[in-house]
Structure formats: structure tokens, C-alpha cells
Design an enzyme around this catalytic site. Structure first.
Site, mmCIF file in Angstrom:
data_model
loop_
_atom_site.group_PDB
_atom_site.id
_atom_site.type_symbol
_atom_site.label_atom_id
_atom_site.label_comp_id
_atom_site.label_asym_id
_atom_site.label_seq_id
_atom_site.Cartn_x
_atom_site.Cartn_y
_atom_site.Cartn_z
ATOM 1 N N MET A 24 0.851 -1.198 0.000
ATOM 2 C CA MET A 24 0.000 0.000 0.000
ATOM 3 C C MET A 24 0.886 1.247 0.000
ATOM 4 O O MET A 24 1.622 1.494 0.965
ATOM 5 C CB MET A 24 -0.928 -0.005 1.222
ATOM 6 C CG MET A 24 -2.005 -1.075 1.161
ATOM 7 S SD MET A 24 -3.131 -1.061 2.571
ATOM 8 C CE MET A 24 -2.191 -1.925 3.816
ATOM 9 N N CYS A 106 -2.823 -2.260 -10.091
ATOM 10 C CA CYS A 106 -3.058 -0.867 -9.727
ATOM 11 C C CYS A 106 -3.806 -0.131 -10.834
ATOM 12 O O CYS A 106 -3.352 -0.098 -11.975
ATOM 13 C CB CYS A 106 -1.723 -0.168 -9.460
ATOM 14 S SG CYS A 106 -1.974 1.556 -9.058
ATOM 15 N N LYS A 145 0.474 -9.976 -8.455
ATOM 16 C CA LYS A 145 -0.753 -9.484 -7.816
ATOM 17 C C LYS A 145 -1.588 -8.819 -8.887
ATOM 18 O O LYS A 145 -1.115 -7.912 -9.582
ATOM 19 C CB LYS A 145 -0.421 -8.495 -6.703
ATOM 20 C CG LYS A 145 -1.652 -7.918 -6.003
ATOM 21 C CD LYS A 145 -1.236 -7.124 -4.762
ATOM 22 C CE LYS A 145 -2.430 -6.573 -3.988
ATOM 23 N NZ LYS A 145 -2.942 -5.314 -4.542
ATOM 24 N N HIS A 189 -6.876 -9.811 -6.292
ATOM 25 C CA HIS A 189 -7.838 -8.871 -5.729
ATOM 26 C C HIS A 189 -9.155 -9.135 -6.456
ATOM 27 O O HIS A 189 -9.246 -8.955 -7.675
ATOM 28 C CB HIS A 189 -7.329 -7.437 -5.947
ATOM 29 C CG HIS A 189 -8.204 -6.380 -5.352
ATOM 30 N ND1 HIS A 189 -7.870 -5.055 -5.362
ATOM 31 C CD2 HIS A 189 -9.404 -6.450 -4.729
ATOM 32 C CE1 HIS A 189 -8.820 -4.346 -4.770
ATOM 33 N NE2 HIS A 189 -9.763 -5.168 -4.383
ATOM 34 N N ASN A 229 -7.611 -11.559 -2.075
ATOM 35 C CA ASN A 229 -7.511 -10.210 -1.488
ATOM 36 C C ASN A 229 -8.768 -9.420 -1.833
ATOM 37 O O ASN A 229 -9.400 -9.653 -2.844
ATOM 38 C CB ASN A 229 -6.261 -9.503 -2.064
ATOM 39 C CG ASN A 229 -6.218 -8.014 -1.754
ATOM 40 O OD1 ASN A 229 -6.275 -7.178 -2.660
ATOM 41 N ND2 ASN A 229 -6.134 -7.665 -0.495
ATOM 42 N N GLY A 230 -9.104 -8.486 -0.934
ATOM 43 C CA GLY A 230 -10.212 -7.573 -1.197
ATOM 44 C C GLY A 230 -11.311 -7.681 -0.162
ATOM 45 O O GLY A 230 -11.984 -8.717 -0.071
ATOM 46 N N GLY A 231 -11.449 -6.634 0.674
ATOM 47 C CA GLY A 231 -12.593 -6.558 1.584
ATOM 48 C C GLY A 231 -12.566 -7.563 2.718
ATOM 49 O O GLY A 231 -13.605 -7.822 3.336
ATOM 50 N N GLY A 251 -5.442 -5.820 3.372
ATOM 51 C CA GLY A 251 -5.019 -4.468 3.018
ATOM 52 C C GLY A 251 -5.398 -3.480 4.101
ATOM 53 O O GLY A 251 -4.770 -3.416 5.171
#
Ligand SMILES: Cc1cc2nc3c(=O)[nH]c(=O)nc-3n(C[C@H](O)[C@H](O)[C@H](O)COP(=O)(O)O)c2cc1C
Length: 356
Positions: A24, A106, A145, A189, A229-231, A251
Site C-alpha cells: 500500500m 493498480c 498481484k 484482488h 484479497n479484497g474486503g 489491506g
């Protein structure tokens, strides 16, 4: 499998799970990673995204130095020029990172406008060439990623057509292409990135989460190490995901509610809940910031991402106020932390996590 032990397989299923703390920008600098390591002994910690050209042309020590205490640490690189990326990876060899990760997730204009990050997802063959170049530049494990897909404009020169690469089948093709290029570890993600019309921040919130697509990838490629990944914000949800995939990357929760990280080692091999209190963490931080002495700027920097330590607890506001600059004349990071130990509620300072 030839690289690291957590990829050991039995019957097509990875035995050992892994938790990691996501790359991050402006958050996962070396100070924050040091702080995370006080909370979790086993998780893989990622650097901020660093572009290959920054490594080649920038201040390498500033960009790449880290404290051995932070290990294991993975370096995340963004770029699109395979020669340049390979050169950056070779340079980084001297720092002995534990893993090299390529950013294909990204959505930022600055990054994708330059054929980096998520925009690359539409060009699996190009990404395959990049990862091959990385693999020939290092013996370290290499991971990628990425998102589950993208919706955006064609970035290849001379073409203006819209690229929609957002079906499960597209994702499967992407993973298969990189698998053929030697990648065995994917961090996915579970959202698409919308490259036009949504900000970077909105791209972490608005496209719906499609965890099932990530689970399907694990089913389709049981020998690969698949990290989701994610939430993901709770221990219960980590447990649930680990029924389907091999790893979970956390994250925002890592800085919004970092104390949760004391519980995540239970998911790693031989790991258990880290029985450490906030008081002990702050005492270790006092030792850490001591080295910055009267350098207020670095002191602020070292504490700017630890504001969530008292998340949802008594004293949370006071903790934030104490740490937030400007600090009074003659007051430095160490003094701020010592004051926190004197005035924050004892029961919160001394609370420890229990096994769940
Ligand atoms: C402030 C911030 C900076 C981020 N910078 C990066 C980055 O440098 N590289 C990257 O791959 N993802 C980056 N991300 C995305 C996260 O790694 C992660 O994929 C995303 O936040 C979703 O996970 P979460 O819901 O657990 O936060 C960033 C996210 C945030 C909140």
C-alpha cells in the site's frame, strides 16, 4: 515445486496457508512494516509499489532499505518494460527480499496510463514475458498481484478501442498464460479495475467483489498457490476463505485495525495467536523511535500509520490526538509514546488476544 516451503503440496492442495499484508503506497513503508512485525511474526509483509525506473534512477537506499526484523518482506515492482524490470530486480538482489511481486492490479492513471499495473491484464503474453525476465534475474520466489479483470481503454499504441477483460474465462486465460511462464503464486484482488471513470480509491470499493472467481481459479489450478484479497476484515472471514484458497492478503484492515494482526499467525504453519498487549507494542515502538531522537519529521513518519492501534476501544481518540502533529516544542516521538502509556486506559493497554 521448487521454491519455498509454503508451496508444498499434497494431493493437489497446499497444506500451509499464508497471511500477507498488502502493498500500500504511503502506508507500507519500513516503519509500518516494523510495526506490523511486532503484531504478526509469520505474515509476509509487502513493500509499497516501487516502479522499476525509480529503482534504476532513484535513491536506492531510501527506496529499498529495510530492517532485518521486518523479514520476511516481499518487494512489489511496477513497470512494463521487461528489460528495465529485470534490471531493477537484479539491483534489488543486494537487499535480499524474500519474494519479488509484480503489480498487475493498480488502476491509477499514473501507473496504467503508462502501460503498468492493472492495464497490463489485457495483455497476458506481455506479462508472461515480463515475469520470465524477472525469473531470469532472480532465484527468489516470484508472485503476481492482479485483479479478476479490467474494463478500460486499449493501451497499446495506435489503438483506441475499449478493452473489456472481465469474464471469469479471461481471468483463467491470464492465470494459465502466466503459469506457463513459470508463475506458481497468484494474489488476486477479487474485483475488476475500471480504468476510466473511477478513481483509485473508488476502484477499491465500487466494483463488486467476486470471490467465487478466485475460488474457481484454485479449483481449476489446484497446484498453484492462490491468495485472495479484497474486503477481508475479520478473523472469521479469513477462516472462511482459507477453506477455498491457500492464502489471504489483508489491506486496509492492517492500518485501520492493526491489533487484529496479533491473531493471524494461527493460520500459518506452526503459528499461534501472538499474545502481546498494546502496552508491549508501544514499549517496543519507544525503542524503535528512540533512534530518530530529535528528528521530528522521521518521528511523525514512523508513527503516522499506527493510529488504528486502539480501533473501537476506549482511548482511541486520545491516542490519535497524541500522535497527530504538530507536537509541542521539545516533544518527540518517544515522549509522545511514553505519555500514551501514562494516560491511556490500563485495561486496553494490557488487553491480549485469545485463541479463537
Ligand atoms: C492506501 C492504499 C495504497 C495502495 N497501494 C497499492 C500498491 O502500491 N500496490 C498494490 O498492488 N496495491 C495497492 N493497494 C491495494 C491493496 O494492496 C489491496 O489490493 C486493496 O486495498 C484491497 O484489499 P483490502 O480490501 O483488504 O484493503 C493500495 C491500497 C490502499 C488502501
Amino acid at each position: 515445486m521448487d521454491d519455498v516451503d509454503y508451496r508444498e503440496l499434497k494431493g493437489g492442495k497446499n497444506l500451509v496457508s499464508r497471511i500477507s499484508i498488502a502493498p500500500m503506497v504511503d502506508i507500507t513503508d519500513r516503519h509500518f512494516r516494523y510495526f506490523c512485525r511486532l503484531l504478526t511474526k509469520k505474515s509476509m509483509l509487502y513493500t509499497e509499489m516501487i516502479t522499476s525506473s525509480a529503482i534504476i534512477h532513484g535513491d536506492r537506499n531510501k527506496l529499498l532499505d529495510f530492517d532485518p526484523f521486518e523479514k520476511p518482506v516481499a518487494l512489489q515492482i511496477a513497470g512494463c518494460d521487461k528489460k528495465e524490470i529485470a534490471e531493477a530486480v537484479k539491483i534489488a538482489e543486494d537487499w535480499d527480499y524474500d519474494e519479488i511481486n509484480l503489480n498487475v492490479g493498480c488502476p491509477s492513471d499514473r501507473v496504467s496510463g503508462n502501460q503498468m499495473g492493472a492495464a497490463l491484464m489485457a495483455y497476458p503474453e506481455l506479462v508472461a514475458e515480463i515475469v520470465q525476465a524477472i525469473r531470469s534475474a532472480t532465484k527468489k520466489p516470484v508472485s503476481v498481484k492482479h485483479r479478476i479483470g479490467i474494463d478500460g481503454t486499449n493501451i497499446l499504441p495506435g489503438s483506441l478501442s475499449k478493452v473489456v477483460f472481465d469474464k471469469y474465462e479471461d481471468l483463467e486465460y491470464f492465470v494459465k498464460t502466466l503459469f506457463q511462464a513459470g508463475i506458481k503464486h497468484f494474489i488476486i484482488h477479487a474485483r475488476i479495475a475500471v480504468l476510466e471513470g473511477l478513481s483509485t480509491k473508488e476502484n477499491r470499493e465500487i466494483p463488486p467483489l467476486r470471490y467465487e472467481d478466485v475460488y474457481r481459479i484454485k479449483e481449476a489450478f489446484p497446484d498453484l498457490f492462490i491468495e485472495i484479497n479484497g474486503g477481508i476484515r475479520t478473523i472469521d472471514s479469513i477462516k472462511e476463505h482459507l477453506r477455498y484458497v491457500d492464502g489471504v492478503m489483508l489491506g486496509r484492515v492492517a492500518y485501520e485495525n492493526p491489533f487484529i494482526l496479533t491473531k493471524v499467525d494461527q493460520f500459518a504453519e506452526g503459528g499461534k495467536v501472538n499474545n502481546v498487549s498494546r502496552r508491549e507494542i508501544i514499549e517496543r515502538l519507544i525503542d524503535y523511535v528512540h533512534q530518530f531522537g530529535v528528528d521530528k519529521r522521521t518521528g511523525h513518519q514512523a508513527l503516522k500509520n499506527v493510529l488504528g492501534l486502539f480501533h473501537n476501544k476506549r482511548g482511541s481518540r486520545l491516542w490519535r490526538q497524541l500522535l497527530t502533529p504538530p507536537w509541542q516544542e521539545g516533544i518527540y516521538a518517544k515522549d509522545v509514546l511514553e505519555k500514551a502509556l501514562r494516560i491511556l486506559p490500563e485495561e486496553v493497554l494490557d488487553e491480549k488476544q485469545e485463541e479463537t
